[in-house]
Design an enzyme around this catalytic site. Structure first.
Site, mmCIF file in Angstrom:
data_model
loop_
_atom_site.group_PDB
_atom_site.id
_atom_site.type_symbol
_atom_site.label_atom_id
_atom_site.label_comp_id
_atom_site.label_asym_id
_atom_site.label_seq_id
_atom_site.Cartn_x
_atom_site.Cartn_y
_atom_site.Cartn_z
ATOM 1 N N ILE A 169 18.352 31.319 -1.147
ATOM 2 C CA ILE A 169 18.946 30.436 -2.162
ATOM 3 C C ILE A 169 17.820 30.001 -3.074
ATOM 4 O O ILE A 169 16.893 29.307 -2.651
ATOM 5 C CB ILE A 169 19.596 29.173 -1.558
ATOM 6 C CG1 ILE A 169 20.818 29.550 -0.739
ATOM 7 C CG2 ILE A 169 20.018 28.222 -2.689
ATOM 8 C CD1 ILE A 169 21.673 28.358 -0.336
ATOM 9 N N ASP A 170 17.891 30.447 -4.300
ATOM 10 C CA ASP A 170 16.946 29.962 -5.297
ATOM 11 C C ASP A 170 17.671 28.863 -6.074
ATOM 12 O O ASP A 170 18.850 29.011 -6.404
ATOM 13 C CB ASP A 170 16.547 31.116 -6.230
ATOM 14 C CG ASP A 170 15.497 30.677 -7.232
ATOM 15 O OD1 ASP A 170 14.576 29.935 -6.846
ATOM 16 O OD2 ASP A 170 15.596 31.074 -8.405
ATOM 17 N N HIS A 262 8.933 21.477 -11.781
ATOM 18 C CA HIS A 262 8.836 22.933 -11.651
ATOM 19 C C HIS A 262 8.444 23.617 -12.953
ATOM 20 O O HIS A 262 8.065 24.774 -12.970
ATOM 21 C CB HIS A 262 10.178 23.525 -11.185
ATOM 22 C CG HIS A 262 10.535 23.129 -9.788
ATOM 23 N ND1 HIS A 262 11.737 23.438 -9.218
ATOM 24 C CD2 HIS A 262 9.836 22.460 -8.844
ATOM 25 C CE1 HIS A 262 11.778 22.968 -7.976
ATOM 26 N NE2 HIS A 262 10.632 22.355 -7.731
ATOM 27 N N SER A 286 17.278 27.717 -10.945
ATOM 28 C CA SER A 286 17.265 29.061 -10.335
ATOM 29 C C SER A 286 17.016 30.205 -11.308
ATOM 30 O O SER A 286 16.858 30.016 -12.508
ATOM 31 C CB SER A 286 18.574 29.332 -9.583
ATOM 32 O OG SER A 286 19.583 29.764 -10.470
ATOM 33 N N ASP A 316 10.658 34.159 -6.230
ATOM 34 C CA ASP A 316 11.228 33.343 -7.311
ATOM 35 C C ASP A 316 11.308 34.109 -8.630
ATOM 36 O O ASP A 316 11.867 33.581 -9.607
ATOM 37 C CB ASP A 316 10.392 32.070 -7.531
ATOM 38 C CG ASP A 316 10.744 30.974 -6.521
ATOM 39 O OD1 ASP A 316 11.917 30.883 -6.143
ATOM 40 O OD2 ASP A 316 9.830 30.209 -6.128
HETATM 41 N N1 LIG Z 1 5.444 22.718 -8.378
HETATM 42 C C1 LIG Z 1 6.240 23.761 -8.598
HETATM 43 N N2 LIG Z 1 6.122 24.474 -9.739
HETATM 44 C C2 LIG Z 1 6.916 25.520 -9.977
HETATM 45 N N3 LIG Z 1 7.881 25.950 -9.114
HETATM 46 C C3 LIG Z 1 8.032 25.287 -7.958
HETATM 47 C C4 LIG Z 1 7.238 24.154 -7.635
HETATM 48 N N4 LIG Z 1 7.629 23.708 -6.408
HETATM 49 C C5 LIG Z 1 8.616 24.516 -5.996
HETATM 50 N N5 LIG Z 1 8.848 25.475 -6.918
HETATM 51 C C6 LIG Z 1 9.795 26.579 -6.879
HETATM 52 O O1 LIG Z 1 10.777 26.388 -7.883
HETATM 53 C C7 LIG Z 1 11.948 27.043 -7.437
HETATM 54 C C8 LIG Z 1 13.146 26.511 -8.164
HETATM 55 O O2 LIG Z 1 12.879 26.688 -9.504
HETATM 56 P P1 LIG Z 1 13.906 26.288 -10.551
HETATM 57 O O3 LIG Z 1 13.540 26.861 -11.872
HETATM 58 O O4 LIG Z 1 15.276 26.607 -10.037
HETATM 59 O O5 LIG Z 1 13.736 24.727 -10.601
HETATM 60 S S1 LIG Z 1 14.912 23.794 -10.921
HETATM 61 O O6 LIG Z 1 15.746 23.792 -9.706
HETATM 62 O O7 LIG Z 1 15.615 24.281 -12.093
HETATM 63 O O8 LIG Z 1 14.314 22.539 -11.180
HETATM 64 C C9 LIG Z 1 11.995 26.727 -5.992
HETATM 65 O O9 LIG Z 1 12.753 27.743 -5.378
HETATM 66 P P2 LIG Z 1 13.758 27.342 -4.188
HETATM 67 O O10 LIG Z 1 12.950 26.638 -3.139
HETATM 68 O O11 LIG Z 1 14.207 28.696 -3.739
HETATM 69 O O12 LIG Z 1 14.851 26.514 -4.785
HETATM 70 C C10 LIG Z 1 10.526 26.718 -5.562
HETATM 71 O O13 LIG Z 1 10.111 27.918 -4.958
HETATM 72 MG MG LIG Z 2 13.255 29.942 -5.166
HETATM 73 MG MG LIG Z 3 14.886 29.434 -1.984
#
Ligand SMILES: Nc1ncnc2c1ncn2[C@@H]1O[C@H](COP(=O)(O)OS(=O)(=O)O)[C@@H](OP(=O)(O)O)[C@H]1O
Ligand SMILES: [Mg+2]
Ligand SMILES: [Mg+2]
Ligand SMILES: [Mg+2]
Length: 376
Positions: A169-170, A262, A286, A316
């Site tokens: 799950i992203d 993020h 996501s 990701d």
């Molecule tokens: N600090 C930081 N910077 C960048 N990215 C990070 C960070 N921390 C976490 N992650 C990763 O971000 C994934 C989700 O990204 P998204 O673009 O979906 O973010 S958001 O949900 O729209 O805010 C999320 O993926 P999932 O854990 O699968 O949801 C993380 O792998």
């Molecule tokens: Mg992810």
């Molecule tokens: Mg995930």
């Protein structure tokens, strides 16, 4: 230019000129592709494509079932993350067991591991996950089978041979809010992404009809273009997707993460201003952001670093990356370097991500570099 590259580029030109939004059944599309690319050195990955679609569809069904059963007002107000945890583990077990059945020798780089499901501490969660997984697989799986399937995702990745990468799950936060999330699976061969499948259960099939059918499956194989079909539908009809043809960056719309942690919203806003963009950004969780750009719903995806220490993970980005390329767009990091999937589980050679249609990509990259000068 090598013969192989020439053929692939010609197919791209053919596709752009003649096949915009082409609707073709899967079998005819394969036929067109194989006639145009009938050279022995091109790998079609036909079985891999079909298996990856099946795996993503099964996992997406599990995620939707979890959402229906477990996400309610109480879990939302308490910010209870347990539903997404159940769905994350179940989806990884389902995808990995489908892959194991068809490609038992392929290693997998998956986001999750079974630590939290083990022992007495993990019993409640484990039982819930085992029950769910068994609704989505053909052969009954014991608790041990399920933990083993999840832990097939522990591969280290790298630059040689083939492996899959999975984000079960992203957009975990999007899942909990009932908004966008995605099940993302990609095949990497010798460090290059060759196949990507992204299941987006909550994404409208047609953005001009936001209240219409939801559920999109986007798929791309290197050299064969990018396609979308309805997720978990009876019909396997596929529709070619292409990035937009916006030529002036000031007319572009961009998407970014919902979480300011993020993707750097304030740098994104500065870049938009520099480009003369007046449209409000679209915030979406996501890899659905990659799909939005790949099918021309948005023109730019900006994911600029928030803290200099965070290293992006391959799961990701791998599937979204190939889908953008095959839809005619570009993806690089903030330095204009292609994302390098050969470094293991992370994109350690890259910083941030920019995706856009090819017409405006260089202009967007220049604006990013002006804004971030000497920052990272
Ligand atoms: N600090 C930081 N910077 C960048 N990215 C990070 C960070 N921390 C976490 N992650 C990763 O971000 C994934 C989700 O990204 P998204 O673009 O979906 O973010 S958001 O949900 O729209 O805010 C999320 O993926 P999932 O854990 O699968 O949801 C993380 O792998
Ligand atoms: Mg992810
Ligand atoms: Mg995930
Ligand atoms: Mg995560």
């Amino acid at each position: 230019m090598s013969g192989k590259l020439q053929i692939i580029k010609s197919l791209g030109v053919f596709s752009q000129a003649c096949a915009k939004r082409l609707e073709v059944p899967y079998c005819s599309r394969q036929l067109i592709a194989s006639r145009l690319l009938s050279t022995s050195h091109i790998v079609y990955l036909e079985k891999e494509r079909a298996v990856a679609i099946e795996a993503v569809e099964r996992a997406s069904r599990v995620c939707k079932a979890v959402f229906k059963q477990l996400v309610n007002e109480e879990t939302l107000t308490k910010k209870d993350k347990s539903p997404v945890t159940v769905a994350d583990f179940s989806a990884q077990a389902v995808v990995n067991s489908v892959l194991e059945k068809h490609f038992p020798n392929d290693p997998i780089v998956g986001e999750e591991d079974s630590k939290d499901l083990q022992g007495e501490d993990g019993r409640v969660l484990r039982e819930r996950v085992v029950e769910l997984v068994n609704t989505a697989v053909d052969k009954p799986m014991s608790a041990e089978d399920v933990l083993c399937a999840i832990d097939r995702g522990q591969y280290e990745g790298g630059s040689s041979g083939r492996h899959w990468t999975l984000d079960p799950i992203d957009g975990t936060k999007g899942f909990l809010r009932g908004e966008q999330f995605a099940v993302c699976l990609a095949l990497i061969v010798d460090g290059q992404v060759r196949l990507g499948v992204v299941g987006c259960p909550n994404l409208p099939f047609d953005m001009s009809k936001p209240e219409g059918d939801k559920g999109v499956l986007a798929v791309a194989v290197q050299g064969q273009g990018a396609f979308q079909r309805k997720l978990n539908a009876d019909s396997e009809l596929e529709q070619r997707i292409m990035v937009s043809n916006v030529e002036d960056a000031c007319n572009a719309s961009f998407c970014e993460s919902v979480e300011a942690g993020h993707s750097n919203h304030s740098d994104n806003a500065k870049i938009a201003e520099l480009l003369g963009i007046s449209k409000q950004s679209v915030r979406m969780d996501s890899q659905c952001k990659y799909i939005a750009v790949a099918r021309g719903d948005a023109d730019i995806y900006l994911r600029l670093p928030v803290d200099s220490k965070y290293v992006e993970k391959i799961w990701d980005h791998a599937a979204g990356n190939i889908i953008i390329h095959e839809a005619g767009g570009h993806v690089t990091d903030i330095n204009g370097e292609p994302l390098d999937f050969s470094k293991g589980r992370t994109l350690s050679a890259n910083k941030g991500v920019i995706a856009a249609n090819s017409n405006i990509f260089e202009t967007v990259l220049a604006a990013v570099q002006t804004t971030l000068a000497n920052k990272y």
